[in-house]
Design a protein around this motif. Structure first.
Motif, PDB file in Angstrom:
ATOM      1  N   VAL A 173      32.259   1.214   9.537  1.00 12.17           N
ATOM      2  CA  VAL A 173      30.855   1.020   9.862  1.00 12.17           C
ATOM      3  C   VAL A 173      30.203   2.392   9.771  1.00 12.17           C
ATOM      4  N   TYR A 174      29.367   2.568   8.778  1.00 13.06           N
ATOM      5  CA  TYR A 174      28.658   3.806   8.486  1.00 13.06           C
ATOM      6  C   TYR A 174      29.588   5.014   8.507  1.00 13.06           C
ATOM      7  N   ASP A 175      29.623   5.786   9.589  1.00 11.59           N
ATOM      8  CA  ASP A 175      30.413   7.020   9.619  1.00 11.59           C
ATOM      9  C   ASP A 175      31.736   6.862  10.376  1.00 11.59           C
ATOM     10  N   LYS A 176      32.105   5.632  10.706  1.00 10.05           N
ATOM     11  CA  LYS A 176      33.317   5.370  11.477  1.00 10.05           C
ATOM     12  C   LYS A 176      34.322   4.570  10.649  1.00 10.05           C
ATOM     13  N   LYS A 230      30.864  12.741   8.993  1.00 13.96           N
ATOM     14  CA  LYS A 230      29.477  13.197   8.962  1.00 13.96           C
ATOM     15  C   LYS A 230      28.523  12.074   8.561  1.00 13.96           C
ATOM     16  N   ASP A 231      28.946  11.256   7.599  1.00 15.38           N
ATOM     17  CA  ASP A 231      28.089  10.188   7.094  1.00 15.38           C
ATOM     18  C   ASP A 231      28.942   9.144   6.371  1.00 15.38           C
ATOM     19  N   PHE A 232      28.279   8.151   5.817  1.00 13.31           N
ATOM     20  CA  PHE A 232      28.978   7.064   5.128  1.00 13.31           C
ATOM     21  C   PHE A 232      29.761   7.564   3.922  1.00 13.31           C
ATOM     22  N   SER A 233      29.177   8.458   3.141  1.00 10.33           N
ATOM     23  CA  SER A 233      29.864   8.956   1.943  1.00 10.33           C
ATOM     24  C   SER A 233      31.170   9.644   2.298  1.00 10.33           C
ATOM     25  N   GLU A 234      31.153  10.438   3.343  1.00 10.59           N
ATOM     26  CA  GLU A 234      32.376  11.123   3.771  1.00 10.59           C
ATOM     27  C   GLU A 234      33.412  10.110   4.271  1.00 10.59           C
ATOM     28  N   ALA A 235      32.984   9.126   5.022  1.00  8.72           N
ATOM     29  CA  ALA A 235      33.891   8.088   5.522  1.00  8.72           C
ATOM     30  C   ALA A 235      34.492   7.295   4.360  1.00  8.72           C
TER      31      ALA A 235
END
Length: 96
Positions: free
Chosen positions: A64-67, A36-41
């Protein structure tokens, strides 16, 4: 040191994994995850890091961010081993 998987063992192992791709050139498996976002990743990466440390096996990865991309191979064995498959299965369990 672990032995690399035979072609038959590799195919059997890959059939149990969800979304992992075999790279013949590198004799490795990889998976591209999206969140969903950087924190989740980043949270996912933290959980993977704890699993990997406990297993004594450490992935190649990028974020990279959400990946998050994870590649697994056993360098001292020169390719894909049961250790890689076990870590991939444990990573898959984090997403259930």
């Amino acid at each position: 040191m672990s032995d690399t998987l035979t072609p038959d063992a590799r195919e059997t192992a890959l059939s149990r994994l969800n979304g992992w791709i075999y790279d013949q050139r590198a004799d490795a498996i990889s998976h591209h995850f999206r969140f969903k976002d950087f924190s989740e990743a980043f949270g996912f990466m933290t959980r993977v890091a704890l699993l990997a440390e406990a297993a004594g096996h450490h992935p190649e990865w990028s974020n990279v961010y959400d990946k998050v991309t994870i590649t697994l191979t056993t360098h001292d064995a020169g390719g894909l081993t049961a250790k890689d498959v076990e870590l991939a299965e444990a990573i898959d369990q984090l997403l259930i």
